[in-house]
Scaffold this active site. Sequence first.
Site, mmCIF file in Angstrom:
data_model
loop_
_atom_site.group_PDB
_atom_site.id
_atom_site.type_symbol
_atom_site.label_atom_id
_atom_site.label_comp_id
_atom_site.label_asym_id
_atom_site.label_seq_id
_atom_site.Cartn_x
_atom_site.Cartn_y
_atom_site.Cartn_z
ATOM 1 N N LYS A 15 42.836 -22.439 116.228
ATOM 2 C CA LYS A 15 42.127 -23.734 116.167
ATOM 3 C C LYS A 15 42.101 -24.420 117.528
ATOM 4 O O LYS A 15 41.093 -24.965 117.937
ATOM 5 C CB LYS A 15 42.805 -24.735 115.219
ATOM 6 C CG LYS A 15 43.071 -24.304 113.825
ATOM 7 C CD LYS A 15 43.537 -25.481 112.975
ATOM 8 C CE LYS A 15 44.905 -26.033 113.296
ATOM 9 N NZ LYS A 15 46.045 -25.173 112.991
ATOM 10 N N ARG A 90 46.911 -32.624 107.162
ATOM 11 C CA ARG A 90 47.674 -31.418 106.863
ATOM 12 C C ARG A 90 48.240 -31.459 105.449
ATOM 13 O O ARG A 90 49.052 -30.622 105.092
ATOM 14 C CB ARG A 90 48.854 -31.355 107.834
ATOM 15 C CG ARG A 90 48.802 -30.158 108.771
ATOM 16 C CD ARG A 90 49.856 -30.394 109.811
ATOM 17 N NE ARG A 90 50.350 -29.212 110.417
ATOM 18 C CZ ARG A 90 50.172 -28.936 111.703
ATOM 19 N NH1 ARG A 90 49.445 -29.716 112.467
ATOM 20 N NH2 ARG A 90 50.723 -27.882 112.216
ATOM 21 N N ARG A 130 52.784 -16.762 122.297
ATOM 22 C CA ARG A 130 51.961 -17.866 122.816
ATOM 23 C C ARG A 130 52.691 -18.625 123.925
ATOM 24 O O ARG A 130 53.873 -18.918 123.831
ATOM 25 C CB ARG A 130 51.638 -18.824 121.661
ATOM 26 C CG ARG A 130 50.839 -20.034 122.092
ATOM 27 C CD ARG A 130 50.174 -20.685 120.926
ATOM 28 N NE ARG A 130 51.092 -21.386 120.033
ATOM 29 C CZ ARG A 130 50.689 -22.096 118.991
ATOM 30 N NH1 ARG A 130 49.414 -22.183 118.693
ATOM 31 N NH2 ARG A 130 51.561 -22.709 118.213
ATOM 32 N N ARG A 163 56.548 -23.182 123.412
ATOM 33 C CA ARG A 163 56.972 -24.255 122.516
ATOM 34 C C ARG A 163 58.254 -23.865 121.798
ATOM 35 O O ARG A 163 58.422 -22.728 121.392
ATOM 36 C CB ARG A 163 55.866 -24.522 121.484
ATOM 37 C CG ARG A 163 54.784 -25.416 122.017
ATOM 38 C CD ARG A 163 53.618 -25.487 121.099
ATOM 39 N NE ARG A 163 53.980 -25.686 119.700
ATOM 40 C CZ ARG A 163 53.091 -25.898 118.741
ATOM 41 N NH1 ARG A 163 51.809 -25.951 119.035
ATOM 42 N NH2 ARG A 163 53.466 -26.065 117.496
ATOM 43 N N ARG A 174 57.070 -22.900 109.232
ATOM 44 C CA ARG A 174 55.769 -23.588 109.379
ATOM 45 C C ARG A 174 54.725 -22.975 108.456
ATOM 46 O O ARG A 174 53.884 -23.671 107.909
ATOM 47 C CB ARG A 174 55.321 -23.547 110.841
ATOM 48 C CG ARG A 174 56.158 -24.496 111.713
ATOM 49 C CD ARG A 174 56.099 -24.142 113.169
ATOM 50 N NE ARG A 174 54.799 -24.339 113.755
ATOM 51 C CZ ARG A 174 54.375 -23.721 114.862
ATOM 52 N NH1 ARG A 174 55.160 -22.856 115.471
ATOM 53 N NH2 ARG A 174 53.197 -23.971 115.331
HETATM 54 P P1 AMP Z 1 51.052 -27.979 115.772
HETATM 55 O O1 AMP Z 1 51.070 -28.223 117.248
HETATM 56 O O2 AMP Z 1 49.774 -28.402 115.139
HETATM 57 O O3 AMP Z 1 51.436 -26.577 115.389
HETATM 58 O O4 AMP Z 1 52.188 -28.946 115.150
HETATM 59 C C1 AMP Z 1 53.542 -28.787 115.500
HETATM 60 C C2 AMP Z 1 54.414 -29.588 114.543
HETATM 61 O O5 AMP Z 1 54.086 -30.987 114.663
HETATM 62 C C3 AMP Z 1 54.228 -29.269 113.075
HETATM 63 O O6 AMP Z 1 54.998 -28.143 112.669
HETATM 64 C C4 AMP Z 1 54.713 -30.570 112.432
HETATM 65 O O7 AMP Z 1 56.132 -30.649 112.437
HETATM 66 C C5 AMP Z 1 54.183 -31.630 113.396
HETATM 67 N N1 AMP Z 1 52.814 -32.079 113.007
HETATM 68 C C6 AMP Z 1 51.656 -31.830 113.654
HETATM 69 N N2 AMP Z 1 50.606 -32.371 112.993
HETATM 70 C C7 AMP Z 1 51.139 -32.977 111.904
HETATM 71 C C8 AMP Z 1 50.593 -33.696 110.814
HETATM 72 N N3 AMP Z 1 49.272 -33.899 110.675
HETATM 73 N N4 AMP Z 1 51.446 -34.170 109.878
HETATM 74 C C9 AMP Z 1 52.773 -34.001 109.968
HETATM 75 N N5 AMP Z 1 53.352 -33.306 110.955
HETATM 76 C C10 AMP Z 1 52.559 -32.798 111.916
#
Ligand code: AMP
Length: 217
Positions: A15, A90, A130, A163, A174
Amino acid sequence: MTKAFIFLGPPGCGKGTQTDILSKELNLPHVDTGSLLRKNISEKTEIGKIAQGYIDKGQLVPLEVVSTVIKNRLMEDDCKNGYILDGFPRSLEQAGALDKIIEELNQKIEMTAVYFDIPTEVLVERLVNRRSCPKCGKIYNIKTSAPKVENKCDDCKVDLIQRKDDTKETALLRFETYEKETHPLLDFYTKRGVLKTINANQPVKDVWAELAKIAGI
Ligand code: AMP
């Protein structure tokens, strides 16, 4: 009319990479809750302090926290003509919160939800390989799209970072969270008649070709 794209798909589905391309093509901001939360963590804000524990465990950060982050971001000037939401909503409750925010901001929205369909088996490998540039955010994969010089961003020449939650253990947590909380959104946006599905298990340029068609480019 404000164009809102909502990108849905499991962690590592691509994405972020596609949002960057679409964002440049349509001149729309890339609104990514994960990056906004990580920025709060590195700036040691109150929001960052709350978010850290959830992110480390691969869990969703509480609704009020992400809603505040998103609302503040969507109020900014560059979101007036539209935005690409990557990582929000989400969960069903976040989808409800987004509708409320759009109503409160009085935005007339043309919404398109895009589902990046990909088998989760290929994703753990993608996540652990990544790396990203801390300066420009460009994403690399050390196996399939490695930087020209080992561990250096091609454009900024700074060291790439991994990360903390891109380890195998946290990645699996996740995915569990994704299946339980995020997957039901596919049904939600299908019923609303705005969901488009693309095959995300192909090279970046082929995923882009499908996305460009959906975006009318
Ligand atoms: P991402 O970078 O999108 O993979 O997000 C990394 C982490 O940030 C996720 O595993 C969640 O812990 C938190 N996170 C990101 N977006 C959200 C969201 N919309 N709602 C809740 N937690 C989020």
